[in-house]
Design an enzyme around this catalytic site. Structure first.
Site, PDB file in Angstrom:
ATOM      1  N   ALA A  20     139.980 -35.032  47.944  1.00 39.32           N
ATOM      2  CA  ALA A  20     140.457 -36.431  48.230  1.00 39.32           C
ATOM      3  C   ALA A  20     139.562 -37.376  47.189  1.00 39.32           C
ATOM      4  O   ALA A  20     139.830 -37.995  46.294  1.00 39.32           O
ATOM      5  CB  ALA A  20     140.266 -37.213  49.508  1.00 39.32           C
ATOM      6  N   ALA A  21     138.252 -37.673  47.488  1.00 32.58           N
ATOM      7  CA  ALA A  21     137.368 -38.515  46.736  1.00 32.58           C
ATOM      8  C   ALA A  21     137.240 -38.042  45.138  1.00 32.58           C
ATOM      9  O   ALA A  21     137.378 -39.079  44.524  1.00 32.58           O
ATOM     10  CB  ALA A  21     135.912 -38.546  47.384  1.00 32.58           C
ATOM     11  N   ARG A  31     143.517 -43.520  34.560  1.00 32.93           N
ATOM     12  CA  ARG A  31     144.350 -44.288  34.395  1.00 32.93           C
ATOM     13  C   ARG A  31     143.786 -45.400  33.617  1.00 32.93           C
ATOM     14  O   ARG A  31     144.670 -46.192  32.831  1.00 32.93           O
ATOM     15  CB  ARG A  31     144.802 -45.156  35.882  1.00 32.93           C
ATOM     16  CG  ARG A  31     145.692 -44.065  36.627  1.00 32.93           C
ATOM     17  CD  ARG A  31     146.259 -44.873  37.852  1.00 32.93           C
ATOM     18  NE  ARG A  31     146.712 -43.794  38.818  1.00 32.93           N
ATOM     19  CZ  ARG A  31     146.131 -43.452  39.734  1.00 32.93           C
ATOM     20  NH1 ARG A  31     144.910 -43.761  40.107  1.00 32.93           N
ATOM     21  NH2 ARG A  31     146.521 -42.614  40.822  1.00 32.93           N
ATOM     22  N   GLU A  44     135.823 -27.393  41.463  1.00 37.46           N
ATOM     23  CA  GLU A  44     136.384 -26.955  42.790  1.00 37.46           C
ATOM     24  C   GLU A  44     136.158 -25.678  43.103  1.00 37.46           C
ATOM     25  O   GLU A  44     136.523 -24.836  42.270  1.00 37.46           O
ATOM     26  CB  GLU A  44     137.914 -27.608  42.980  1.00 37.46           C
ATOM     27  CG  GLU A  44     138.502 -26.884  44.132  1.00 37.46           C
ATOM     28  CD  GLU A  44     137.834 -27.409  45.516  1.00 37.46           C
ATOM     29  OE1 GLU A  44     137.423 -26.473  46.444  1.00 37.46           O
ATOM     30  OE2 GLU A  44     137.125 -28.503  45.539  1.00 37.46           O
ATOM     31  N   SER A  50     143.276 -31.596  46.117  1.00 38.41           N
ATOM     32  CA  SER A  50     143.938 -33.020  46.525  1.00 38.41           C
ATOM     33  C   SER A  50     144.823 -32.753  47.794  1.00 38.41           C
ATOM     34  O   SER A  50     145.980 -32.880  47.614  1.00 38.41           O
ATOM     35  CB  SER A  50     144.841 -33.626  45.440  1.00 38.41           C
ATOM     36  OG  SER A  50     143.964 -33.943  44.526  1.00 38.41           O
ATOM     37  N   CYS A  54     143.529 -33.004  57.091  1.00 37.33           N
ATOM     38  CA  CYS A  54     143.961 -33.383  58.457  1.00 37.33           C
ATOM     39  C   CYS A  54     145.072 -32.837  59.029  1.00 37.33           C
ATOM     40  O   CYS A  54     145.481 -32.690  60.197  1.00 37.33           O
ATOM     41  CB  CYS A  54     143.982 -34.848  58.454  1.00 37.33           C
ATOM     42  SG  CYS A  54     142.792 -35.963  57.923  1.00 37.33           S
ATOM     43  N   ASN A 318     139.725 -41.474  50.236  1.00 33.81           N
ATOM     44  CA  ASN A 318     140.726 -41.821  49.145  1.00 33.81           C
ATOM     45  C   ASN A 318     140.355 -43.201  48.475  1.00 33.81           C
ATOM     46  O   ASN A 318     140.429 -43.673  47.491  1.00 33.81           O
ATOM     47  CB  ASN A 318     142.162 -42.028  49.610  1.00 33.81           C
ATOM     48  CG  ASN A 318     142.776 -40.308  49.408  1.00 33.81           C
ATOM     49  OD1 ASN A 318     143.097 -39.863  48.573  1.00 33.81           O
ATOM     50  ND2 ASN A 318     142.870 -39.578  50.686  1.00 33.81           N
ATOM     51  N   TRP A 447     153.947 -59.846  76.709  1.00 39.20           N
ATOM     52  CA  TRP A 447     152.752 -59.669  76.508  1.00 39.20           C
ATOM     53  C   TRP A 447     152.270 -58.179  75.774  1.00 39.20           C
ATOM     54  O   TRP A 447     152.275 -57.212  76.746  1.00 39.20           O
ATOM     55  CB  TRP A 447     151.596 -60.171  77.542  1.00 39.20           C
ATOM     56  CG  TRP A 447     151.489 -61.672  77.557  1.00 39.20           C
ATOM     57  CD1 TRP A 447     152.486 -62.372  78.334  1.00 39.20           C
ATOM     58  CD2 TRP A 447     150.782 -62.221  76.970  1.00 39.20           C
ATOM     59  NE1 TRP A 447     152.257 -63.561  78.267  1.00 39.20           N
ATOM     60  CE2 TRP A 447     151.074 -63.806  77.485  1.00 39.20           C
ATOM     61  CE3 TRP A 447     149.892 -62.359  76.081  1.00 39.20           C
ATOM     62  CZ2 TRP A 447     150.406 -64.878  76.887  1.00 39.20           C
ATOM     63  CZ3 TRP A 447     149.005 -63.409  75.865  1.00 39.20           C
ATOM     64  CH2 TRP A 447     149.409 -64.527  76.151  1.00 39.20           C
ATOM     65  N   ARG A 455     143.285 -61.114  76.999  1.00 38.88           N
ATOM     66  CA  ARG A 455     143.337 -62.016  77.877  1.00 38.88           C
ATOM     67  C   ARG A 455     142.135 -61.765  78.913  1.00 38.88           C
ATOM     68  O   ARG A 455     141.577 -62.579  79.435  1.00 38.88           O
ATOM     69  CB  ARG A 455     144.614 -62.210  78.484  1.00 38.88           C
ATOM     70  CG  ARG A 455     145.680 -62.976  77.784  1.00 38.88           C
ATOM     71  CD  ARG A 455     147.091 -63.174  78.473  1.00 38.88           C
ATOM     72  NE  ARG A 455     147.164 -63.952  79.337  1.00 38.88           N
ATOM     73  CZ  ARG A 455     148.282 -64.039  80.009  1.00 38.88           C
ATOM     74  NH1 ARG A 455     149.294 -63.556  79.901  1.00 38.88           N
ATOM     75  NH2 ARG A 455     148.096 -65.097  81.029  1.00 38.88           N
TER      76      ARG A 455
END
Length: 466
Positions: A20-21, A31, A44, A50, A54, A318, A447, A455
């Site tokens: 991910a990172a 980009r 890797e 990628s 999870c 990410n 509520w 509350r």
């Protein structure tokens, strides 16, 4: 060993870690800068890039049909974007002074050096694997990577027995317990804590405990595993604690993870008290102008307590990657921190938390009020309305929201996002009571349960000021 080709006029970005990172950073940098300006080399050590770790429990449990469904972008797709992605290649040394990394081909063992102008470290986290007799036996599995998930499924296919023991009752533990229930296994969860889900306060964890037992899961708390007993064939046969022995045809370790910072530590990069890399707001490693880090290998600022934490979540990874890629690509972005939001489920029970638990607030030196309420997911008269329990912590005197935990059925977990926004905005519980939330009988009572808790918390804070 062979030195890589000399650097040309282009800058070279080297990325360690293809999930991910790391790959978010590489993609975002690409980009912003084309191949003529920026060369990107990524390493890797596994077979996949990628992907959603999870999702592994849901793949094991049968909700996801194949590992390909968990992959956001394949190595070929990254390469089509002019990212030189080298699979099954593990970086084994970072030479900070020389601006280079040493990588080893996992299959051949061949090593080579690659120089960098900019470096991104996305080495992730490693599962905690206690040093116990039998812990490395066949049939004992972690579930950190897609390779781990495939190894577990292969192991299940070879095993005739239907008894699963999960060691640990955090997110991975309860999700894997559900996965085995869905596969028709007899499931035992062995947990060192007083209740499952240590990310909750024990009174809320008790609700999870009862629900798990209602699903036929044997929940063993306050139990310390001392060994994993194996059979004559060397395969795991039981999980042994100080007080008992639990037969097992397969064992999953869900004890948690630690930042994978072995490389970073050896290179002399700064680590925090949890073992994660320390970065600035731009995700640049502190004290190093051209090195960035993100994902499960870093520590992040907790916006509620003001302290550094290690939280291994794909959402953060990410975002870190986007911030890093923007900065590497010549733009500007920051990652301000987190409030600690997480959701999970075990069968139809939804579990959510954000902010601080009671022990977190005590550790941070905060005085607080705590309230717990029961409400319903929908208007009480609407079909299929179900109970949910909401616990809320507010700072004494100021009334600042400190944390929320929610346990319930359908519609419970994502309500925690209301609290996550309120925490980020540093709202008081009194301010929360005026939030203009969506209402209709199929979606909530007049509520909303979170506002009912707000509350009650407001009343307790105000009573304490009299």
């Amino acid at each position: 060993m062979s030195m890589s080709r000399a650097r040309g006029t282009r800058e070279r970005l080297v990325v360690i870690g293809g999930d991910a990172a790391g790959m978010s950073a590489a993609s975002q940098a690409r980009r912003l800068k084309g191949p003529d300006e920026l060369e990107i080399v990524a390493f890797e050590r596994g077979h996949f890039t990628s992907y959603s770790a999870c999702g592994i429990p849901y793949w094991v449990g049968g909700d996801v049909a194949a590992p390909e469904e968990l992959i956001a972008r394949t190595p070929e797709e990254h390469r089509e974007r002019d990212i030189d992605l080298r699979m099954r290649t593990e970086v084994v040394e970072i030479d900070v002074a020389g601006g280079r990394v040493r990588a080893r081909d996992v299959d051949s063992g061949e090593e080579s050096w690659t120089s960098y102008d900019k470096l991104v470290i996305g080495t992730g986290a490693r599962p905690i694997r206690p040093e116990l007799p039998g812990v490395d036996a066949p049939g004992v599995h972690g579930v950190q990577t897609l390779d781990d998930g495939q190894a577990l499924l292969d192991s299940l296919a070879r095993t005739r027995g239907r008894r699963a023991v999960v060691v640990g009752a955090g997110y991975i533990g309860v999700e894997m317990a559900e996965a085995f229930v869905n596969r028709g296994y007899e499931v035992t969860v062995v947990n060192r804590g007083t209740e499952p889900m240590s990310t909750l306060d024990p009174d809320m964890g008790r609700l999870v405990h009862k629900a798990m037992e209602g699903l036929g899961i044997t929940m063993v708390n306050d139990a310390r595993v001392t060994a994993l007993r194996t059979g004559d064939d060397g395969r795991v046969r039981a999980v042994v604690t100080e007080d008992a022995e639990y037969p097992a045809d397969v064992v999953v370790l869900g004890i948690g993870v630690r930042p994978e910072t072995t490389l970073a530590k050896a290179a002399g990069l700064p680590l925090g008290q949890h073992g994660g890399l320390l970065t600035d707001l731009a995700m640049r490693v502190r004290g190093h102008e051209n090195i960035w880090a993100g994902g499960d290998c870093v520590e992040v600022l907790d916006l509620v307590s003001g302290q550094e934490r290690h939280i291994a979540l794909g959402t953060h990874a990410n975002k870190h990657g986007q911030v890093i890629g923007t900065n590497v690509g010549g733009g500007y972005a920051t990652f301000p921190g987190v409030v600690g939001t997480a959701v999970s489920k075990v069968c139809d029970l939804e579990i959510a938390r954000t902010g601080l638990r009671e022990k977190d607030a005590h550790r941070a030196g905060l005085q607080f009020e705590a309230v717990t309420i029961e409400s319903t997911s929908r208007a009480g008269y609407y079909p299929e309305a179900s109970l949910m329990t909401v616990k809320m912590l507010a700072e004494r005197r100021t009334g600042r929201l400190l944390g929320v935990q929610i346990v319930g059925r359908e519609g419970a977990a994502k309500r925690v996002d209301i609290a996550a926004v309120a925490l980020t905005a540093r709202m008081t519980v009194e301010q929360m009571t005026a939030l203009d939330l969506g209402y209709a009988p199929p979606f909530s009572p007049v509520w909303d349960p979170v506002l009912v808790a707000a509350r009650k918390a407001t009343a307790k804070v105000q009573a304490g000021m009299r």
